[in-house]
Design a protein around this motif. Structure first.
Motif: not given
Length: 86
Positions: A8-17, A62-72
């Motif tokens: 949800l976090g990365p999706a919100v930021v990309l949506g804002a962009l 720290f997060l496992g696979a959840a870090s992929a979206a944040w890394a992108v």
């Protein structure tokens, strides 16, 4: 986190962009191409890729696979900052 909530976090930021790009394009046609021109800079892409790899490696610990979206998202924002201004 539960299920896909980590996305949800990365999706919100990309949506804002995307909304920012759309609004400025409506006000001044042709500005979307200018805003995303940083993707054609080798320096910016290299900096973004490096930041993405570092963020992904540290985040994976720290997060496992959840870090992929944040890394992108991190790589995209670093590339935006590192792009040369014309």
């Amino acid at each position: 986190m539960n299920g896909e909530a980590w996305l949800l976090g990365p999706a919100v930021v990309l949506g804002a962009l995307a909304i920012r790009t759309a609004v400025t394009e409506l006000r001044r046609p042709g500005t979307a191409r200018e805003q995303w021109a940083f993707l054609q800079s080798r320096r910016a892409l290299f900096a973004g890729a490096a930041a993405s790899l570092v963020a992904g490696a540290v985040g994976w610990h720290f997060l496992g696979a959840a870090s992929a979206a944040w890394a992108v998202l991190t790589g995209l924002l670093v590339a935006l900052i590192a792009a040369p201004r014309v």
